[in-house]
Motif scaffolding. Sequence first.
Motif, PDB file in Angstrom:
ATOM      1  N   GLU A  34      -8.207 -14.886  -9.380  1.00 53.33           N
ATOM      2  CA  GLU A  34      -7.050 -14.771  -8.478  1.00 53.33           C
ATOM      3  C   GLU A  34      -6.066 -15.884  -8.841  1.00 53.33           C
ATOM      4  O   GLU A  34      -6.403 -17.047  -8.758  1.00 53.33           O
ATOM      5  CB  GLU A  34      -7.516 -14.914  -7.017  1.00 53.33           C
ATOM      6  N   THR A  41      -2.087 -10.024  -0.531  1.00 52.62           N
ATOM      7  CA  THR A  41      -0.820  -9.744   0.144  1.00 52.62           C
ATOM      8  C   THR A  41      -0.982  -9.584   1.647  1.00 52.62           C
ATOM      9  O   THR A  41      -0.242 -10.177   2.437  1.00 52.62           O
ATOM     10  CB  THR A  41      -0.199  -8.458  -0.445  1.00 52.62           C
ATOM     11  N   ASP A 308      -3.124  -1.183  -4.262  1.00 49.51           N
ATOM     12  CA  ASP A 308      -1.712  -0.933  -4.579  1.00 49.51           C
ATOM     13  C   ASP A 308      -1.480  -0.677  -6.061  1.00 49.51           C
ATOM     14  O   ASP A 308      -0.543   0.034  -6.433  1.00 49.51           O
ATOM     15  CB  ASP A 308      -0.857  -2.142  -4.157  1.00 49.51           C
TER      16      ASP A 308
END
Length: 469
Positions: A34, A41, A308
């Motif tokens: 990460e 988000t 996403d």
Amino acid sequence: MFEKKYDLIVIGSGAGMNVAARARGKDYKVALVEHGTMGGTCLNRGCIPSKIMIYPADVVREIEHAKKLGVNANVSDLDFKLVRKRMMELVLGDRHSMEKGVAEDEGLDYYHETGEFVGKHILKVGEKKITAPKIMIACGVRTRIPNINGLEKTGYLTSETIFDIEDVPESLIILGGGYKACEFAHFFSTFGTKVIIVGHNRKLLPREEPEVSELVKNTLGHYMDIFVNRNSAEVWSKDGVKVVVHEDRDTGDSIESRAEEILITTGVISNAPLLHPEKTDVKVNDKGFIIVNESLETSQPGIWAFGDVLGRTMYRHTANYQSDVAWINAFGEMNVKLDEHAVPHAVFTYPQVAGVGMTLAEAMGSGRPLLVGYSSYDSTAKGYAMADEDSFVKVILDGNTLEILGATVAGPHAAILVQPIVYLMNCGDRTYRPLAASQIIHPALSEVVAAAFGNLHDPRHHHDHEHQH
Ligand SMILES: Cc1cc2nc3c(=O)[nH]c(=O)nc-3n(C[C@H](O)[C@H](O)[C@H](O)COP(=O)(O)OP(=O)(O)OC[C@H]3O[C@@H](n4cnc5c(N)ncnc54)[C@H](O)[C@@H]3O)c2cc1C
């Protein structure tokens, strides 16, 4: 450089964290990659902070609406600092507890680096190379900055930076007319900012039913200026004022809007290219979103992707659901296929909007015979009690099988009201029979949903909406 081997590599700590946690529950050795803030988000700059901001805005609008009920109250002070403090307490608290959990877990290595593929199953993270037979990509998207003359020089906010502001701006131009635009517009207009929305599409909330777009535009329009069907041609700033020149896409008529700040909500781009997917066999589409099969496996066996970065329905609950599908397919003993027939969503604007499945236009496009049911909140006792004149529920069914194909709710508690329809769409034959066989608490807003199912008609014929208190 050395190569360290894991059972699983997870890229992205948003919904990716679900899978990392499950793998640790099974004692698998996990690498979590990460490069941004822990939690992704939703926690840091999406769903959670935005909804902590928006709820107080809902309360303000409700107090104003209460005048219609004979309750005269005035809001004397809006304390943005307190709203922000409550928001940061939750965001930082959750983020820190995730960071602590990760740091204390010896079976999980956290790489605070940008991961990129250098081989089919090998990732470069900083100076190290790591590998695993199974890799999960959940690297998400970020705001796409439109190419408008002068925008970079003038400066702007995005959903990545707006939660850092310490005071509400005196005025704000929001570029974009989708759900983020409508949610931020609702919050800022309620908290005293003069808001101007400049949308590119002909409709506000273009993915919603036309009557929903219209209702939201008219309602929000009481509190701000809303322009749709506009091209933003140029941006500049002078004496601390930012100016956006935007023109009508049909007539070319041009207007200058001025504000203290500009917020960009015009769309997103995929983070997948950062991973150099071409170095493995992970294929992306022409927009850079990762291509997966029904099991969420990419074109490289042993690598799954979800959330996403697939560029489908970009919601946290979708990313969570997909993380379950990917987990079961990667580590379970069965194969489950992605099911997208009942994806719900909500827009926390004013009025609140929620939907599931198809819109009427999409259902018409399927060529099936249809039945549509409609009910306004004020056709029920509770809706009348709330003096709610514009809110409604609309349901769409297959005219032969009575399978529910889609539903939309616009009005208070829309997200809660649509949820039982999502459950029905995942029950047995997907009809509303369980609702028809149920007692429905009277008088509650649930009756509006039931009334919509009791009010079915062929959408090709005109229908008078009935009141049935
Ligand atoms: C303002 C706003 C409001 C929203 N409101 C809602 C809402 O109310 N309800 C809802 O359902 N959804 C909402 N969403 C959408 C929701 O936040 C997303 O759908 C969800 O967070 C996606 O999760 P994800 O795990 O796919 O990606 P993310 O949570 O974005 O996680 C991806 C992570 O990958 C990291 N990363 C990317 N590339 C790399 C790399 N190469 N190496 C290392 N790390 C990398 C990123 O730093 C990021 O942390 C909102 C979004 C925004 C912006």
